[in-house]
Scaffold this motif. Structure first.
Motif, PDB file in Angstrom:
ATOM      1  N   ALA A 261      17.629 -40.252 101.809  1.00  0.00           N
ATOM      2  CA  ALA A 261      17.463 -41.674 101.470  1.00  0.00           C
ATOM      3  C   ALA A 261      16.080 -41.979 100.918  1.00  0.00           C
ATOM      4  O   ALA A 261      15.657 -43.136 100.906  1.00  0.00           O
TER       5      ALA A 261
ATOM      6  N   GLU B 174      15.283 -37.843  93.308  1.00  0.00           N
ATOM      7  CA  GLU B 174      14.315 -37.059  92.522  1.00  0.00           C
ATOM      8  C   GLU B 174      14.381 -35.573  92.885  1.00  0.00           C
ATOM      9  O   GLU B 174      14.220 -34.709  92.022  1.00  0.00           O
TER      10      GLU B 174
ATOM     11  N   HIS C 289      22.362 -49.185  93.457  1.00  0.00           N
ATOM     12  CA  HIS C 289      23.034 -47.988  93.970  1.00  0.00           C
ATOM     13  C   HIS C 289      24.213 -47.675  93.064  1.00  0.00           C
ATOM     14  O   HIS C 289      25.130 -48.484  92.938  1.00  0.00           O
TER      15      HIS C 289
ATOM     16  N   GLY D 132      15.838 -42.794  95.684  1.00  0.00           N
ATOM     17  CA  GLY D 132      14.403 -42.598  95.528  1.00  0.00           C
ATOM     18  C   GLY D 132      14.064 -41.115  95.462  1.00  0.00           C
ATOM     19  O   GLY D 132      14.643 -40.359  94.679  1.00  0.00           O
TER      20      GLY D 132
ATOM     21  N   TYR E  99      23.953 -40.802 100.654  1.00  0.00           N
ATOM     22  CA  TYR E  99      22.965 -41.402  99.743  1.00  0.00           C
ATOM     23  C   TYR E  99      22.038 -40.348  99.134  1.00  0.00           C
ATOM     24  O   TYR E  99      21.622 -39.417  99.823  1.00  0.00           O
TER      25      TYR E  99
ATOM     26  N   LEU F  18      10.864 -52.206  96.160  1.00  0.00           N
ATOM     27  CA  LEU F  18       9.849 -52.078  97.211  1.00  0.00           C
ATOM     28  C   LEU F  18       8.454 -52.300  96.649  1.00  0.00           C
ATOM     29  O   LEU F  18       7.452 -52.080  97.337  1.00  0.00           O
TER      30      LEU F  18
HETATM   31  C1  HXC Z   1      12.212 -43.716 106.422  1.00  0.00           C
HETATM   32  C2  HXC Z   1      14.457 -44.223 106.582  1.00  0.00           C
HETATM   33  C3  HXC Z   1      14.580 -44.203 105.178  1.00  0.00           C
HETATM   34  C4  HXC Z   1      13.426 -43.904 104.407  1.00  0.00           C
HETATM   35  C5  HXC Z   1      16.495 -44.677 106.038  1.00  0.00           C
HETATM   36  N1  HXC Z   1      15.662 -44.527 107.071  1.00  0.00           N
HETATM   37  N2  HXC Z   1      15.863 -44.482 104.880  1.00  0.00           N
HETATM   38  N3  HXC Z   1      13.281 -43.997 107.181  1.00  0.00           N
HETATM   39  N4  HXC Z   1      12.267 -43.661 105.081  1.00  0.00           N
HETATM   40  N5  HXC Z   1      13.450 -43.819 103.078  1.00  0.00           N
HETATM   41  C6  HXC Z   1      15.956 -44.673 108.496  1.00  0.00           C
HETATM   42  C7  HXC Z   1      16.159 -46.107 108.891  1.00  0.00           C
HETATM   43  O1  HXC Z   1      14.933 -46.730 109.098  1.00  0.00           O
HETATM   44  C8  HXC Z   1      16.965 -45.951 110.144  1.00  0.00           C
HETATM   45  O2  HXC Z   1      16.107 -45.587 111.203  1.00  0.00           O
HETATM   46  C9  HXC Z   1      17.838 -44.735 109.858  1.00  0.00           C
HETATM   47  O3  HXC Z   1      17.179 -44.038 108.799  1.00  0.00           O
HETATM   48  C10 HXC Z   1      19.226 -45.108 109.396  1.00  0.00           C
HETATM   49  O4  HXC Z   1      19.104 -45.997 108.310  1.00  0.00           O
HETATM   50  P1  HXC Z   1      19.838 -47.417 108.257  1.00  0.00           P
HETATM   51  O5  HXC Z   1      19.121 -48.262 107.288  1.00  0.00           O
HETATM   52  O6  HXC Z   1      20.042 -47.957 109.616  1.00  0.00           O
HETATM   53  O7  HXC Z   1      21.256 -46.962 107.701  1.00  0.00           O
HETATM   54  P2  HXC Z   1      22.270 -47.813 106.791  1.00  0.00           P
HETATM   55  O8  HXC Z   1      22.369 -49.235 107.290  1.00  0.00           O
HETATM   56  O9  HXC Z   1      23.508 -46.979 106.721  1.00  0.00           O
HETATM   57  O10 HXC Z   1      21.589 -47.896 105.348  1.00  0.00           O
HETATM   58  C11 HXC Z   1      21.407 -46.758 104.573  1.00  0.00           C
HETATM   59  C12 HXC Z   1      20.453 -47.021 103.380  1.00  0.00           C
HETATM   60  C13 HXC Z   1      19.139 -47.627 103.929  1.00  0.00           C
HETATM   61  C14 HXC Z   1      21.107 -47.996 102.400  1.00  0.00           C
HETATM   62  C15 HXC Z   1      20.224 -45.678 102.690  1.00  0.00           C
HETATM   63  O11 HXC Z   1      18.666 -46.805 105.015  1.00  0.00           O
HETATM   64  C16 HXC Z   1      18.055 -47.705 102.920  1.00  0.00           C
HETATM   65  O12 HXC Z   1      18.082 -48.548 102.037  1.00  0.00           O
HETATM   66  N6  HXC Z   1      17.045 -46.835 103.039  1.00  0.00           N
HETATM   67  C17 HXC Z   1      15.874 -46.852 102.176  1.00  0.00           C
HETATM   68  C18 HXC Z   1      16.216 -46.346 100.802  1.00  0.00           C
HETATM   69  C19 HXC Z   1      15.035 -46.405  99.876  1.00  0.00           C
HETATM   70  O13 HXC Z   1      14.475 -47.487  99.588  1.00  0.00           O
HETATM   71  N7  HXC Z   1      14.585 -45.260  99.376  1.00  0.00           N
HETATM   72  C20 HXC Z   1      13.454 -45.156  98.493  1.00  0.00           C
HETATM   73  C21 HXC Z   1      12.214 -44.919  99.291  1.00  0.00           C
HETATM   74  S1  HXC Z   1      10.800 -44.963  98.237  1.00  0.00           S
HETATM   75  P3  HXC Z   1      16.103 -46.392 112.613  1.00  0.00           P
HETATM   76  O14 HXC Z   1      14.970 -45.763 113.345  1.00  0.00           O
HETATM   77  O15 HXC Z   1      15.943 -47.834 112.280  1.00  0.00           O
HETATM   78  O16 HXC Z   1      17.448 -46.060 113.174  1.00  0.00           O
HETATM   79  C22 HXC Z   1      10.762 -43.427  97.535  1.00  0.00           C
HETATM   80  C23 HXC Z   1       9.574 -43.175  96.643  1.00  0.00           C
HETATM   81  C24 HXC Z   1       9.532 -41.771  96.109  1.00  0.00           C
HETATM   82  O17 HXC Z   1      11.615 -42.629  97.717  1.00  0.00           O
HETATM   83  C25 HXC Z   1       8.299 -41.538  95.257  1.00  0.00           C
HETATM   84  C26 HXC Z   1       7.010 -41.580  96.023  1.00  0.00           C
HETATM   85  C27 HXC Z   1       5.803 -41.206  95.200  1.00  0.00           C
END
Ligand code: HXC
Length: 261
Positions: A66, A117, A170, A113, A110, A140
């Protein structure tokens, strides 16, 4: 060959096919810096292991990955630290992209991000029906920083890439297939990836490496230069024992027995 103990991923090799499984299911395999570090280490192991002929990257639990770990991103102190962080991920994924053997991302749940990549650094992507892919960074206040703004347009074209990058939406697996973002869909991503790997592994190993090298090296060059590289590599392929075997087997109407020489 020394294989390190991994805390956040599993590594196994079966009949020439390596399987790298991300193992932070409690965070949907969010790519922490520790996990990125281990991905670099496993890429090094794979690059040095002559037994490995293809690699599948997969995720344990509900998702492929994710994204980058948002807790770590939240803790980045200043733009300079953030830049270093992007460079770290870029370097790890560059090492994966540079592997000489074919690489496949098996996407379920999923790939968002940094997770997408990682998949973009692989040669091929297969997705389970129901999977969702995207680059949600702009939602974000970020931008893709592990290669997404470069590898996605190169793969699917500028317009289609900007649709994904600027909306952050998505994309369902079926649409990802139509976009050319994934190569194949299956009920089970890992099974589909293994099927694809088996198809690839029927072919001559040296030819596979040279074919990939030709595509990768040609990417940054103009057509005339790239075609010269293709001709050179064609020459190398034609000098292999496997080329003799492959052509002989065709003429003798039997399956080839390649030896990787
Ligand atoms: C840290 C994450 C995470 C992430 C999910 N979790 N994605 N923790 N970093 N990227 C954690 C949640 O906090 C949660 O922990 C657990 O995983 C389950 O996730 P939920 O959200 O409860 O699950 P769900 O409701 O099924 O939703 C799934 C999801 C959502 C739609 C994928 O988790 C989501 O939107 N995640 C973030 C996706 C995102 O924005 N990715 C891009 C990141 S930026 P807890 O402890 O609460 O149970 C990036 C930048 C890259 O990637 C480049 C950098 C230079």
């Amino acid at each position: 060959l020394e294989i390190p103990e991994f805390a956040h991923l599993a590594y196994e090799v079966e009949e020439g096919l390596a399987l790298v499984t991300l193992k932070r299911p409690e965070a949907l395999n969010a790519l922490s810096q520790d996990l990125l570090q281990e991905l670099a280490e496993v890429a090094e192991v794979i690059a040095q292991d002559p037994e490995v002929r293809a690699v599948i990257f997969a995720g344990e639990g509900k998702a492929f990955a994710a994204g980058a770990d948002l807790k770590e991103i939240a803790a980045l102190k200043d733009p300079f630290a953030a830049r270093e962080y992007a460079l770290l991920g870029q370097q790890v994924f560059a090492e994966i992209a540079a592997l000489p053997v074919p690489t496949i991302a098996a996407i379920h749940g999923y790939a968002l991000g940094g997770g997408l990549e990682l998949a973009l650094a692989c040669d091929l992507r297969v997705a389970a029906k129901g999977a969702k892919l995207g680059l949600p960074e702009v939602g974000l206040g970020l931008i893709p920083g592990f290669g997404g703004t470069q590898r996605l347009p190169r793969l699917i074209g500028r317009g289609r890439a900007l649709d994904l990058i600027l909306t952050g939406r998505h994309v369902p697996a079926e649409e990802a297939l139509a976009l050319g973002l994934v190569n194949r869909l299956g009920e089970d991503a890992l099974e589909e990836a293994k099927k694809l790997a088996r198809q690839i592994l029927k072919n001559a190993p040296v030819a596979l490496a040279l074919a990939k090298e030709s595509v990768v090296r040609g990417e940054g060059l103009d057509l005339a230069e790239a075609l010269e590289i293709e001709a050179d590599l064609f020459g190398y392929a034609a000098a292999t024992e496997d080329m003799r075997e492959g052509v002989r087997a065709f003429l003798e109407k039997r399956p080839p027995g390649f030896r990787g020489e």
